[in-house]
Each structure stands twice: as C-alpha cells, then as structure tokens.
Design a protein around this motif. Structure first.
Motif, PDB file in Angstrom:
ATOM      1  N   VAL A   1      -7.768   4.896  -4.993  1.00  0.00           N
ATOM      2  CA  VAL A   1      -9.082   4.745  -4.382  1.00  0.00           C
ATOM      3  C   VAL A   1      -9.203   5.803  -3.284  1.00  0.00           C
ATOM      4  CG1 VAL A   1     -10.609   3.212  -3.092  1.00  0.00           C
ATOM      5  CG2 VAL A   1      -9.067   2.269  -4.835  1.00  0.00           C
ATOM      6  N   PRO A   2     -10.048   6.821  -3.514  1.00  0.00           N
ATOM      7  CA  PRO A   2     -10.154   7.861  -2.490  1.00  0.00           C
ATOM      8  C   PRO A   2     -10.921   7.364  -1.262  1.00  0.00           C
ATOM      9  CG  PRO A   2     -11.644   8.334  -4.315  1.00  0.00           C
ATOM     10  CD  PRO A   2     -10.863   7.095  -4.671  1.00  0.00           C
ATOM     11  N   TYR A   3     -10.546   7.885  -0.128  1.00  0.00           N
ATOM     12  CA  TYR A   3     -11.270   7.573   1.102  1.00  0.00           C
ATOM     13  C   TYR A   3     -11.287   8.812   1.963  1.00  0.00           C
ATOM     14  CZ  TYR A   3      -6.790   7.285   3.551  1.00  0.00           C
ATOM     15  OH  TYR A   3      -5.572   7.578   4.090  1.00  0.00           O
ATOM     16  N   GLN A   4     -12.186   8.825   2.900  1.00  0.00           N
ATOM     17  CA  GLN A   4     -12.292   9.966   3.795  1.00  0.00           C
ATOM     18  C   GLN A   4     -12.341   9.441   5.214  1.00  0.00           C
ATOM     19  OE1 GLN A   4     -15.727  12.388   3.099  1.00  0.00           O
ATOM     20  NE2 GLN A   4     -14.878  14.121   4.195  1.00  0.00           N
TER      21      GLN A   4
ATOM     22  N   TRP B   1       0.838  -1.193   0.000  1.00  0.00           N
ATOM     23  CA  TRP B   1       0.000   0.000   0.000  1.00  0.00           C
ATOM     24  C   TRP B   1       0.877   1.249   0.000  1.00  0.00           C
ATOM     25  CZ3 TRP B   1      -5.008  -1.035  -0.648  1.00  0.00           C
ATOM     26  CH2 TRP B   1      -5.457  -2.298  -0.287  1.00  0.00           C
ATOM     27  N   PHE B   2       0.385   2.294  -0.676  1.00  0.00           N
ATOM     28  CA  PHE B   2       1.056   3.589  -0.684  1.00  0.00           C
ATOM     29  C   PHE B   2      -0.004   4.652  -0.440  1.00  0.00           C
ATOM     30  CE2 PHE B   2       2.935   7.448  -2.226  1.00  0.00           C
ATOM     31  CZ  PHE B   2       4.279   7.323  -1.914  1.00  0.00           C
ATOM     32  N   ASP B   3       0.105   5.340   0.678  1.00  0.00           N
ATOM     33  CA  ASP B   3      -0.831   6.398   1.024  1.00  0.00           C
ATOM     34  C   ASP B   3      -0.267   7.707   0.491  1.00  0.00           C
ATOM     35  OD1 ASP B   3      -2.433   8.342   2.193  1.00  0.00           O
ATOM     36  OD2 ASP B   3      -2.561   7.307   4.118  1.00  0.00           O
ATOM     37  N   ILE B   4      -0.927   8.273  -0.517  1.00  0.00           N
ATOM     38  CA  ILE B   4      -0.418   9.492  -1.153  1.00  0.00           C
ATOM     39  C   ILE B   4      -0.816  10.760  -0.406  1.00  0.00           C
ATOM     40  CG2 ILE B   4      -0.217   8.521  -3.450  1.00  0.00           C
ATOM     41  CD1 ILE B   4      -2.872   9.860  -4.169  1.00  0.00           C
TER      42      ILE B   4
END
Length: 122
Positions: free
Chosen positions: A110-113, A86-89
């Motif tokens: 994949v956007p998340y909030q 995983w890579f959190d941008i």
C-alpha cells in the motif's frame, strides 16, 4: 547517505521490541566470510511491531544475481518470524534502481506519501 555516527548509534541500541539486524548475501555458505564473498548487505530495524528496511548496499555482481531481492525477502520473512505486523520497504521514486523498484512494486504494498516539509516565516 545516512551519517555513519547515526548508523553506529542505532546499532548499539537495545530494547525488548527494538533490534538492529544485518543481513549478508554471499557467494558461499562458508561459516567464515571474506569481503570477497559478500554480494550485498541489508540493515533492518525493528521498533515495536514494525520492521523498517533501513539501508542496503549491493555489489555489481550482486545486482546481476538479484542479491537485493534475496536480502529484502529474507528481511521480510525474518520480520514475520519475530512478530512484526508491518514492514516498511522504504521509498520508491525515479532514482530507485530497476531491480529494487520491480521487487517493491511486485509486493502489492500500500503506497503512501509523507506530508512534505513546510516552513512559515513570521
């Protein structure tokens, strides 16, 4: 910004599945860089199988040369090489600079909030 003490403390941590990596974009490939050669910096933190784009800074000339995109792409490739899944941008909002926003949007991530902070007084 992020407190300097926190950044310093994180940089001194060590573990089998933990790393704190500094990427530097420069005008040259010289082995000894001066501060005038630097176009920008990016810090990547690996925890387990996830790499997180922690902080970055790019000069005005670095922005013109799209140094932040080069730094992010280098960090992504490095993350794959060290076994991250995983890579959190990082965040994306109306304050994100155009070049960074274009790069992040171009990754088809994949956007998340996150759930917002809630408080209840009793």
């Amino acid at each position: 910004g992020i407190p300097e003490k926190l950044i310093s403390a994180l940089s001194r941590q060590y573990g089998e599945l933990w790393s704190f990596s500094l990427f530097i974009a420069s005008k040259s490939d010289l082995p000894t860089l001066t501060s005038n050669d630097a176009l920008g910096y990016l810090v990547l933190i690996r925890a387990g199988d996830t790499a997180t784009y922690f902080i970055s800074s790019v000069t005005d000339f670095g922005r013109k040369m799209q140094a932040n995109s080069v730094l992010l792409w280098s960090a992504i490739l490095h993350s794959k090489q060290i076994g991250c899944s995983w890579f959190d941008i990082g965040g994306l909002n109306e304050n994100t600079t155009k070049g960074v926003a274009d790069f992040k949007n171009g990754l088809n991530a994949v956007p998340y909030q996150n759930v917002q902070e809630w408080r209840k007084w009793l």
